[in-house]
Design an enzyme around this catalytic site. Structure first.
Site, short mmCIF file in Angstrom:
data_model
loop_
_atom_site.label_atom_id
_atom_site.label_comp_id
_atom_site.label_asym_id
_atom_site.label_seq_id
_atom_site.Cartn_x
_atom_site.Cartn_y
_atom_site.Cartn_z
N HIS A 39 0.89 5.33 1.18
CA HIS A 39 0.24 6.37 1.98
C HIS A 39 0.23 7.69 1.22
O HIS A 39 1.26 8.10 0.67
CB HIS A 39 1.01 6.63 3.28
CG HIS A 39 1.02 5.50 4.25
ND1 HIS A 39 0.20 5.47 5.35
CD2 HIS A 39 1.76 4.36 4.29
CE1 HIS A 39 0.45 4.36 6.04
NE2 HIS A 39 1.39 3.67 5.42
N HIS B 22 0.84 -1.20 0.00
CA HIS B 22 0.00 0.00 0.00
C HIS B 22 0.87 1.25 0.00
O HIS B 22 2.02 1.20 0.45
CB HIS B 22 -0.95 0.01 1.20
CG HIS B 22 -0.25 -0.06 2.53
ND1 HIS B 22 0.19 -1.24 3.06
CD2 HIS B 22 0.10 0.91 3.40
CE1 HIS B 22 0.77 -1.01 4.23
NE2 HIS B 22 0.74 0.29 4.46
P1 AMP Z 1 1.91 0.68 7.40
O1 AMP Z 1 2.39 1.01 8.80
O2 AMP Z 1 2.66 1.38 6.33
O3 AMP Z 1 1.81 -0.83 7.20
O4 AMP Z 1 0.44 1.26 7.31
C1 AMP Z 1 -0.70 0.56 7.66
C2 AMP Z 1 -1.77 1.58 7.88
O5 AMP Z 1 -3.02 0.89 7.84
C3 AMP Z 1 -1.70 2.30 9.22
O6 AMP Z 1 -1.50 3.69 8.99
C4 AMP Z 1 -3.05 2.01 9.87
O7 AMP Z 1 -3.61 3.14 10.53
C5 AMP Z 1 -3.91 1.59 8.69
N1 AMP Z 1 -5.00 0.69 8.99
C6 AMP Z 1 -4.95 -0.43 9.75
N2 AMP Z 1 -6.17 -1.03 9.79
C7 AMP Z 1 -6.99 -0.26 9.03
C8 AMP Z 1 -8.37 -0.33 8.67
N3 AMP Z 1 -9.16 -1.31 9.12
N4 AMP Z 1 -8.88 0.64 7.87
C9 AMP Z 1 -8.09 1.64 7.43
N5 AMP Z 1 -6.80 1.76 7.72
C10 AMP Z 1 -6.25 0.84 8.51
#
Ligand code: AMP
Ligand code: ZN
Length: 131
Positions: free
Chosen positions: A99, A97
């Site tokens: 950001h 993903h």
């Molecule tokens: P990363 O740390 O780059 O793996 O980012 C994962 C992101 O996913 C974090 O910023 C979380 O806040 C976000 N996240 C986790 N669970 C959910 C969810 N159910 N819906 C939307 N975002 C989420």
């Protein structure tokens, strides 16, 4: 199934910002800044390094389009585009993903510091460019 695959499958709710056959963009639940958005491939890959180059290219086109929409409609002054790869880099969800973090002013709750080091650039260049 990972949590993003659950969202893509519609088993867990997500605040959709963009969707097509290959990609989904949703609001990040943490909202580091207002409008913080995640863009992901619908197909499960652990991280962007696992993605075929052409699919990653299309993902980044989607990121560009989505970032432009977020910045414009949220009246942001800019954005950070961030990919965390593996746990050491802060990746917590093991589904590729990107950001999109809109930036408003110096009080944004975002921090990333490039601390200079005295390292041998020639040696590093040689190591990276080895076959
Ligand atoms: P990363 O740390 O780059 O793996 O980012 C994962 C992101 O996913 C974090 O910023 C979380 O806040 C976000 N996240 C986790 N669970 C959910 C969810 N159910 N819906 C939307 N975002 C989420
Ligand atoms: Zn997944």
């Amino acid at each position: 199934m990972c949590i993003f695959c659950e969202i893509i499958a519609g088993n867990i709710p997500g605040k959709k910002i963009y969707e097509d056959e290959e990609f989904l963009a949703i609001l990040d639940i943490s909202q580091t800044t207002k409008g913080h958005t995640l863009v992901m491939p619908k197909k499960h890959y652990e991280n962007f390094l696992e993605m075929p180059a052409d699919e990653f290219g299309r993902l980044m086109e989607t990121v560009q389009k989505t970032a432009a929409k977020v910045v414009e409609n949220m009246h942001a002054n800019g954005c950070n585009i961030l990919i965390n790869t593996n746990e050491i880099a802060g990746q917590t969800v093991m589904h590729a993903h990107v950001h999109i973090i809109p930036r408003y002013d110096e009080y944004d709750t975002v921090g990333f510091m490039f601390k200079p080091n005295e390292l041998d650039l020639d040696a590093i260049q040689k190591q990276i460019n080895q076959d």
